[in-house]
Design a protein around this motif. Structure first.
Motif, short mmCIF file in Angstrom:
data_model
loop_
_atom_site.label_atom_id
_atom_site.label_comp_id
_atom_site.label_asym_id
_atom_site.label_seq_id
_atom_site.Cartn_x
_atom_site.Cartn_y
_atom_site.Cartn_z
N MET A 31 -4.44 29.62 52.91
CA MET A 31 -5.23 29.54 51.69
C MET A 31 -5.03 30.80 50.85
O MET A 31 -4.95 30.73 49.62
CB MET A 31 -6.71 29.35 52.02
N GLU A 32 -4.91 31.94 51.48
CA GLU A 32 -4.65 33.18 50.75
C GLU A 32 -3.26 33.15 50.13
O GLU A 32 -3.08 33.49 48.95
CB GLU A 32 -4.78 34.38 51.69
N LEU A 33 -2.27 32.73 50.90
CA LEU A 33 -0.89 32.72 50.43
C LEU A 33 -0.70 31.73 49.29
O LEU A 33 0.13 31.94 48.40
CB LEU A 33 0.04 32.37 51.60
N SER A 34 -1.49 30.66 49.28
CA SER A 34 -1.38 29.64 48.24
C SER A 34 -2.30 29.91 47.07
O SER A 34 -2.41 29.07 46.16
CB SER A 34 -1.71 28.27 48.83
N ALA A 35 -2.98 31.07 47.07
CA ALA A 35 -3.92 31.43 46.00
C ALA A 35 -4.98 30.36 45.81
O ALA A 35 -5.41 30.06 44.69
CB ALA A 35 -3.18 31.69 44.69
N GLY A 36 -5.40 29.77 46.93
CA GLY A 36 -6.49 28.80 46.89
C GLY A 36 -6.07 27.36 46.64
O GLY A 36 -6.92 26.47 46.60
N SER A 37 -4.78 27.10 46.48
CA SER A 37 -4.31 25.74 46.26
C SER A 37 -4.26 24.97 47.58
O SER A 37 -3.45 25.30 48.45
CB SER A 37 -2.92 25.76 45.63
N ALA A 42 -1.49 23.13 52.39
CA ALA A 42 -1.11 22.05 53.31
C ALA A 42 0.40 22.02 53.51
O ALA A 42 0.89 21.79 54.62
CB ALA A 42 -1.59 20.71 52.75
N ARG A 43 1.16 22.28 52.42
CA ARG A 43 2.62 22.29 52.52
C ARG A 43 3.09 23.47 53.37
O ARG A 43 4.03 23.33 54.17
CB ARG A 43 3.23 22.36 51.12
N LEU A 44 2.46 24.61 53.22
CA LEU A 44 2.80 25.77 54.05
C LEU A 44 2.51 25.49 55.52
O LEU A 44 3.31 25.81 56.40
CB LEU A 44 2.01 27.00 53.59
N GLY A 45 1.36 24.88 55.77
CA GLY A 45 1.03 24.53 57.14
C GLY A 45 2.04 23.57 57.74
O GLY A 45 2.50 23.75 58.88
N ASN A 51 -1.57 21.51 60.90
CA ASN A 51 -2.29 20.56 60.06
C ASN A 51 -3.56 21.22 59.54
O ASN A 51 -4.47 21.53 60.31
CB ASN A 51 -2.62 19.30 60.86
N MET A 52 -3.61 21.47 58.24
CA MET A 52 -4.76 22.15 57.65
C MET A 52 -6.04 21.33 57.78
O MET A 52 -7.14 21.88 57.82
CB MET A 52 -4.49 22.44 56.17
N GLU A 53 -5.91 20.01 57.84
CA GLU A 53 -7.11 19.16 57.88
C GLU A 53 -7.81 19.21 59.22
O GLU A 53 -9.04 19.39 59.29
CB GLU A 53 -6.74 17.72 57.52
N ASP A 54 -7.06 19.06 60.30
CA ASP A 54 -7.71 19.00 61.61
C ASP A 54 -7.47 20.23 62.47
O ASP A 54 -7.96 20.32 63.60
CB ASP A 54 -7.32 17.74 62.38
N GLY A 55 -6.70 21.21 61.95
CA GLY A 55 -6.52 22.46 62.68
C GLY A 55 -5.65 22.37 63.91
O GLY A 55 -5.74 23.22 64.80
N THR A 56 -4.76 21.38 63.97
CA THR A 56 -3.91 21.20 65.14
C THR A 56 -2.49 21.70 64.87
O THR A 56 -2.04 21.78 63.73
CB THR A 56 -3.85 19.72 65.57
N PHE A 57 -1.78 22.00 65.96
CA PHE A 57 -0.40 22.46 65.91
C PHE A 57 0.49 21.45 66.61
O PHE A 57 0.10 20.89 67.63
CB PHE A 57 -0.24 23.80 66.63
N GLU A 77 10.70 29.63 51.54
CA GLU A 77 11.19 28.68 50.54
C GLU A 77 10.05 28.00 49.79
O GLU A 77 10.26 27.44 48.70
CB GLU A 77 12.07 27.62 51.21
N HIS A 78 8.83 28.06 50.34
CA HIS A 78 7.68 27.42 49.68
C HIS A 78 6.88 28.40 48.84
O HIS A 78 5.90 28.00 48.19
CB HIS A 78 6.77 26.80 50.75
#
Length: 236
Positions: A31-37, A42-45, A51-57, A77-78
């Protein structure tokens, strides 16, 4: 072999519960790296298997066993215009600030290891500075005779370099040391170093994945004292 004289631990997923600790880190950092986007977060994750939604790897996420430098390569690259060194430095800073959730009560366990006269080491693919900060936060830094991060000069797992450095510094035959970890990187390093290998299930990998390279698979590090006793009994 002549019993267990030393233990060298992985950190994340071994001393500390991986999901409980690093899901929080990943959410904060992305969230910090995406400036709150939320879309970019989600794309970085996704780029590193989180997975940003459920916190799983996912099982092969580079966050699990990779170094910050390796993780950064999946992210650059992102984030157009991002500088790798700055990204790694910020990653380490957020890591040092992240509250670690102990896999088991650590202080009494490590008091017991010390009472047995065991030499204790840490070999993590995290950077040395945040790793040391995490040990201090958990109240166990004083128990460790050796701490190695990927940037400490001994190499990074699965290379056995940090494990062998620990054994060499403390005059330990590798066969009397157990490498304790939650990932294949840990167990590969332990085998390559000629050490005994102990897998724990407080990371992402399951017993089926770990058991081929492990001398024993334990639920968590709280079961180590009984296992150490069993090794001593087997050799008498």
């Amino acid at each position: 072999m002549s019993g267990i004289h030393g233990l060298i631990f992985d950190k994340d997923g071994t001393l500390f519960d991986f999901r409980a600790t690093w899901s929080a880190w990943a959410r904060q950092f992305f969230m910090e790296l995406s400036a709150g986007s939320e879309t970019l977060a989600a794309r970085l994750g996704q780029a590193v298997g989180f997975n940003m939604e459920d916190g799983t790897f996912v099982p092969d996420s580079p966050i699990i066993a990779g170094t910050p430098a390796e993780i950064s390569m999946h992210l650059l690259e992102h984030v157009p215009g991002a500088d790798r060194a700055t990204l790694v430095a910020r990653m380490n800073a957020v890591s040092a600030e992240t509250r670690q959730v102990a896999a088991v009560p650590l202080v009494p366990l490590f008091e017991g290891f010390t009472a047995r006269g065991l030499k204790l080491g840490l070999a993590t693919n995290d950077a040395e500075e945040p790793a040391t900060a995490h040990l201090r936060q958990a109240g166990v830094a004083s128990f460790f005779h050796f701490v190695s991060g990927y940037d400490s000069g001994y190499g990074a797992k699965p290379d056995p370099g940090p494990l062998l450095a620990f054994a060499r510094m403390h005059g330990l035959a590798p066969g009397t040391v157990a490498m304790v970890g939650d990932s294949l990187h840990d167990l590969i390093a332990g085998r390559a170093a000629g050490m005994r290998t102990v897998a724990v299930l407080t990371g992402i990998a399951g017993a089926d994945a770990l058991s081929p390279l492990a001398d024993v698979v334990l639920t968590d590090i709280g079961h180590l004292p009984d296992w150490i006793d069993s090794q001593a009994m087997a050799e008498t």
